[in-house]
Write an enzyme that holds these catalytic residues in place. Structure first.
Site, PDB file in Angstrom:
ATOM      1  CB  SER A  61      -0.389  -2.868   2.960  1.00  0.00           C
ATOM      2  OG  SER A  61      -1.199  -3.274   4.041  1.00  0.00           O
ATOM      3  CE  LYS A  64      -3.940  -4.856   2.051  1.00  0.00           C
ATOM      4  NZ  LYS A  64      -4.063  -3.860   3.114  1.00  0.00           N
ATOM      5  CB  SER A 116      -4.534  -0.259   2.751  1.00  0.00           C
ATOM      6  OG  SER A 116      -3.508  -1.197   2.931  1.00  0.00           O
TER       7      SER A 116
END
Length: 387
Positions: A61, A64, A116
């Site tokens: 993640s 991102k 997230s």
């Protein structure tokens, strides 16, 4: 083997062993669990510590960070985004968007970074480029054109596992360094909590990065996890003397990723400092010549280092108190103002003198002509009288 060659061979062995001993001492000092790490000065980009930082790995993640800065820089945060069924069905962590729900791009970026939200990532991608695949092409183009590296390849906006979705610790440090220069991104990344009022979820979301909530000197940015990537973490932190970015990839547990990060941060804060020399106001002299900077000079050196400055052949030479070269910077030559004024006065004086000389010559020439005509006239009269 000659004596000279033998001495050279032994010297090379000693140098090799000493460098490896130093590297081993550095690794042992920090005792890091993560498979790849890097620590940089966020202002200069100087690498302060690294381990396998160019090894290609799965980011999870922390992807991102890139998605968010693209949305901020290339999207309109006031846009109203309609959530698709495809976005709603995205697995993993979410902000529980509903099909047909209308959400601003700004809110999606916040849900993406703080909680997230994988569904928020897909909604952003579809809004900006029509599909995840098209947005992935934008991601790769963005890092190539604006950040400048080619060790990574991005296949989606959220970081869910894809065998071709890869990066390195070094690349993620560069992406984060770029993103943190944007005030909007910095503000979102440092947000500890946010009231989330959505059709499918009404709650308060908290920044998933623990250290953002626990340490005042930590200013962002993102954690991540998928099975193939292990635990990944990107962290920015600041104190008076330096701003740091730490990246850790593939730790065995979330706790260990945070332990590694804090060890990296303390290592950076205790040992390094960002120094700067302003481009305005300061003049550097070399003999009769004067030089200035065109832009500010920033560099990284040991904390509390005594810095000396000297000019040599039009370059600023910066050394530490042990005489080691820290940085060389070309300077721009300038002409002293008083010399310029003197040149102007000399030119003006020569012009005046030139005009005076011309006037004097004209007067003399005129007098000569008058005298000539008077003498000639008298001669004519005498001739008339004798005839």
């Amino acid at each position: 083997m000659s004596l000279k060659k033998t001495i050279l061979f032994i010297s090379l062995i000693v140098l090799f062993l000493s460098n490896n001993i130093y590297a081993q001492e550095q690794q042992q000092k920090l005792l890091l669990n993560s498979e790849a790490v890097i620590l940089i000065d966020a202002n200069t980009g100087e690498v302060l510590y690294e381990k396998n930082s160019d090894q290609v790995m799965f980011p999870a993640s922390i992807t991102k960070i890139l998605t968010a800065i693209i949305a901020i820089e290339e999207g309109n945060l006031n846009d109203s985004v309609t959530v698709s069924e495809n976005a709603r069905q995205t697995g993993g962590t979410r902000v529980y968007l509903e099909p047909g729900e209308r959400v601003t791009l700004d809110k999606l970026v916040k849900g993406l970074l703080l909680n997230s939200g994988n569904d928020a990532g897909v909604a952003i991608a579809e809004h900006m480029d029509g599909s995840v695949e098209a947005f992935a092409r934008r991601m790769n183009r963005f890092v190539d054109e604006k950040i400048g590296f080619n060790h990574s390849n991005f296949e989606n906006p959220h970081g869910l596992y894809d065998e071709d979705h890869v990066t390195t610790a070094e690349d993620m440090a560069k992406i984060t360094q770029y993103a943190m220069e944007n005030p909007k991104f910095r503000k979102i990344a440092a947000t500890k909590s946010l009231k989330w009022d959505g059709e499918g979820w009404d709650t308060v979301i908290y920044n998933h990065h623990r250290l953002v909530r626990q340490r005042d000197d930590v200013t962002g940015v993102k954690n991540g996890f998928v099975g193939q990537a292990g635990f990944t973490l990107v962290t920015s932190a600041t104190r008076d003397h330096i701003d740091l970015i730490a990246v850790t990839l593939k730790a065995d547990t979330a706790d260990l990723s945070y332990v590694d990060t804090e060890r990296l941060l303390e290592y950076g804060f205790e040992n390094f400092q960002t120094y700067s020399i302003s481009a305005t106001g300061e003049v550097f002299n070399e003999g009769t010549m004067e030089y200035v900077f065109n832009e500010d000079l920033t560099f990284t050196a040991s904390k509390g280092e005594e810095i000396s400055e000297d000019v040599n052949n039009g370059e600023l030479i910066v050394k530490n108190n042990e005489g080691e070269l820290l940085v060389e910077q070309p300077l721009t030559q300038v002409q002293k103002p008083e010399k310029e004024e003197k040149v102007k006065k000399d030119v003006k004086a020569s012009q005046v003198n030139g005009v005076s000389s011309v006037n004097a010559f004209m007067v003399i020439l005129a007098l000569g002509l008058v005298t000539f005509f008077i003498i000639k006239t008298r001669n004519r009269r005498k001739k008339r009288f004798f005839y």
